[in-house]
Enzyme design. Sequence first.
Site, PDB file in Angstrom:
ATOM      1  N   THR A  93       0.834  -1.193   0.000  1.00  0.00           N
ATOM      2  CA  THR A  93       0.000   0.000   0.000  1.00  0.00           C
ATOM      3  C   THR A  93       0.874   1.251   0.000  1.00  0.00           C
ATOM      4  O   THR A  93       1.929   1.269   0.621  1.00  0.00           O
ATOM      5  CB  THR A  93      -0.886   0.004   1.268  1.00  0.00           C
ATOM      6  OG1 THR A  93      -1.772  -1.109   1.200  1.00  0.00           O
ATOM      7  CG2 THR A  93      -1.693   1.283   1.383  1.00  0.00           C
ATOM      8  N   ARG A 103     -13.776  -8.075  -0.925  1.00  0.00           N
ATOM      9  CA  ARG A 103     -13.097  -7.640   0.311  1.00  0.00           C
ATOM     10  C   ARG A 103     -12.535  -6.230   0.180  1.00  0.00           C
ATOM     11  O   ARG A 103     -11.956  -5.851  -0.827  1.00  0.00           O
ATOM     12  CB  ARG A 103     -11.969  -8.627   0.644  1.00  0.00           C
ATOM     13  CG  ARG A 103     -11.172  -8.277   1.910  1.00  0.00           C
ATOM     14  CD  ARG A 103      -9.916  -7.522   1.622  1.00  0.00           C
ATOM     15  NE  ARG A 103      -9.100  -7.300   2.836  1.00  0.00           N
ATOM     16  CZ  ARG A 103      -8.043  -6.514   2.902  1.00  0.00           C
ATOM     17  NH1 ARG A 103      -7.642  -5.880   1.826  1.00  0.00           N
ATOM     18  NH2 ARG A 103      -7.376  -6.366   4.038  1.00  0.00           N
ATOM     19  N   GLY A 131     -10.196  -3.412   2.504  1.00  0.00           N
ATOM     20  CA  GLY A 131      -9.354  -3.227   3.679  1.00  0.00           C
ATOM     21  C   GLY A 131      -9.491  -1.840   4.278  1.00  0.00           C
ATOM     22  O   GLY A 131     -10.496  -1.146   4.085  1.00  0.00           O
ATOM     23  N   ASP A 132      -8.450  -1.409   4.979  1.00  0.00           N
ATOM     24  CA  ASP A 132      -8.528  -0.137   5.693  1.00  0.00           C
ATOM     25  C   ASP A 132      -8.236   1.074   4.828  1.00  0.00           C
ATOM     26  O   ASP A 132      -8.635   2.194   5.163  1.00  0.00           O
ATOM     27  CB  ASP A 132      -7.559  -0.147   6.877  1.00  0.00           C
ATOM     28  CG  ASP A 132      -6.102  -0.213   6.413  1.00  0.00           C
ATOM     29  OD1 ASP A 132      -5.770  -1.176   5.688  1.00  0.00           O
ATOM     30  OD2 ASP A 132      -5.311   0.669   6.762  1.00  0.00           O
ATOM     31  N   GLY A 160      -0.805  -2.030   6.211  1.00  0.00           N
ATOM     32  CA  GLY A 160      -0.712  -3.237   7.020  1.00  0.00           C
ATOM     33  C   GLY A 160      -1.900  -4.148   6.816  1.00  0.00           C
ATOM     34  O   GLY A 160      -2.594  -4.071   5.797  1.00  0.00           O
ATOM     35  N   GLY A 167      -5.267  -4.906   6.960  1.00  0.00           N
ATOM     36  CA  GLY A 167      -6.377  -3.981   7.026  1.00  0.00           C
ATOM     37  C   GLY A 167      -7.459  -4.291   8.028  1.00  0.00           C
ATOM     38  O   GLY A 167      -8.022  -3.384   8.655  1.00  0.00           O
TER      39      GLY A 167
END
Length: 333
Positions: free
Chosen positions: A199, A227, A229-230, A251, A253
Site C-alpha cells: 500500500t 473484500r 481493507g482499511d 498493514g 487492514g
Amino acid sequence: MSGFFAPLARLLAAFSIVLSMPAAAQENGRWSIAIHGGAGTIARDNMTPEQDAAYREALRKALDAGAKVLREGGTAMDAIQAAIEPMEDDPLFNAGRGAVFTWDGDIELDASIMDGRTRDAGAIAGVRGIRHPIQLARKVMTDSPHVMLSGEGAETFAAEQGIENMPSEWFETERRRESLERMKAEKLSAIDVDVKFGTVGAVALDQDGNMAAGTSTGGMTGKRWGRIGDAPIIGAGTYADNRSCAVSATGWGEFFIRAGVARMICARIDLGGEDAQLAADTVIAEVGEMGGDGGVIVVDRSGDALFSMNTSGMYRGRATSEGLSGVAIYADE
C-alpha cells in the site's frame, strides 16, 4: 466612547484570529511531508542491492514530487496527490500498476484522501481500470455529495469526470500473478504470500498550516467476495485534522479497521494531549496485541514527520522545510 473603543475592538479581534490559527501556520514557510510504500517482513538478507536501490529511487522520486509542491507554496492536498501518483504508476508497489490479483484474477483498487482543513474526504473501493485511484478519490470529495463510491458506480462516476482509464494488462505484472498461483497451489493465506503490504500513502503539512492525508492500494493477494481493507476507510487507513495530525496506514487492514488506527492516533494527540510519536507507537502496539501488523506515517501540526511500525521494515521517506530529507526501508534505519 464607541469611537474610543473601536480600535481596541479591532485589535482584540485580530488577536483572536491569530490565536485560532493552526500553530504551524504562524511559523513562516514551514512545511513537511512523509510517504510510505508498504510495511511488512522486509529483511536485508532478502533484498538484492539492485532491489534495494530500485525501491529507494522510487521512494525518492515520490518524495521529491510532493516536497516540490510544498516548497513552492502549494497545498497539502496537491502535495500528497503529487507524491502518491508516481507510486501508483510504479510496479514495485501494490497500488495501481503492479497491484495484486484477486482470487478470480482481477485487479481491484481502493483509495482515500482527506483534507485536514475542512475534514472533507473522498474514497473509492473495488474499482478497475483507474490509473490513479487517488485522483478519483479526490474527485469523489470535490465533485460528488458522497464520501465513498465503490465498484461499477465509482467507475461510472470516473468516466463522467474524465478520469484516466487503462486496460487491465497495463496493471498486471508477472510477479503478482505468480503470487496468486502459489497461493492457490500451496493453499496459502494472503498473509503467507504478502510478506509485505505494498500500500502507498502520503501525509503533508503546507505553509498555510493545513494538513492532508491519502492512501492507495490493491489490497491483499487472492482477496474474495469484494473484500475491502482499511485504505479507503476514513478513520482507519486515512485521517487528517488540522487540530491534531494527518495519518496514512499500511498493514493488515482488518486489524486497522477494528482499531480505527488513523483516527485514534489523531484523537490521542488532540484530546489526550499526547506527543505524536507516543500516540502512533501506542496505537500500533495495540494493533500488534490484537494480532495485526503494519505501520503508519504521521505529520503533526508542529510539522514533525514521523513513522511507527511493528514490522521489520517499511518503505518510507520524509522531507521538511528545515532540510530533513531521506528515504529508508528497514526498521533499524
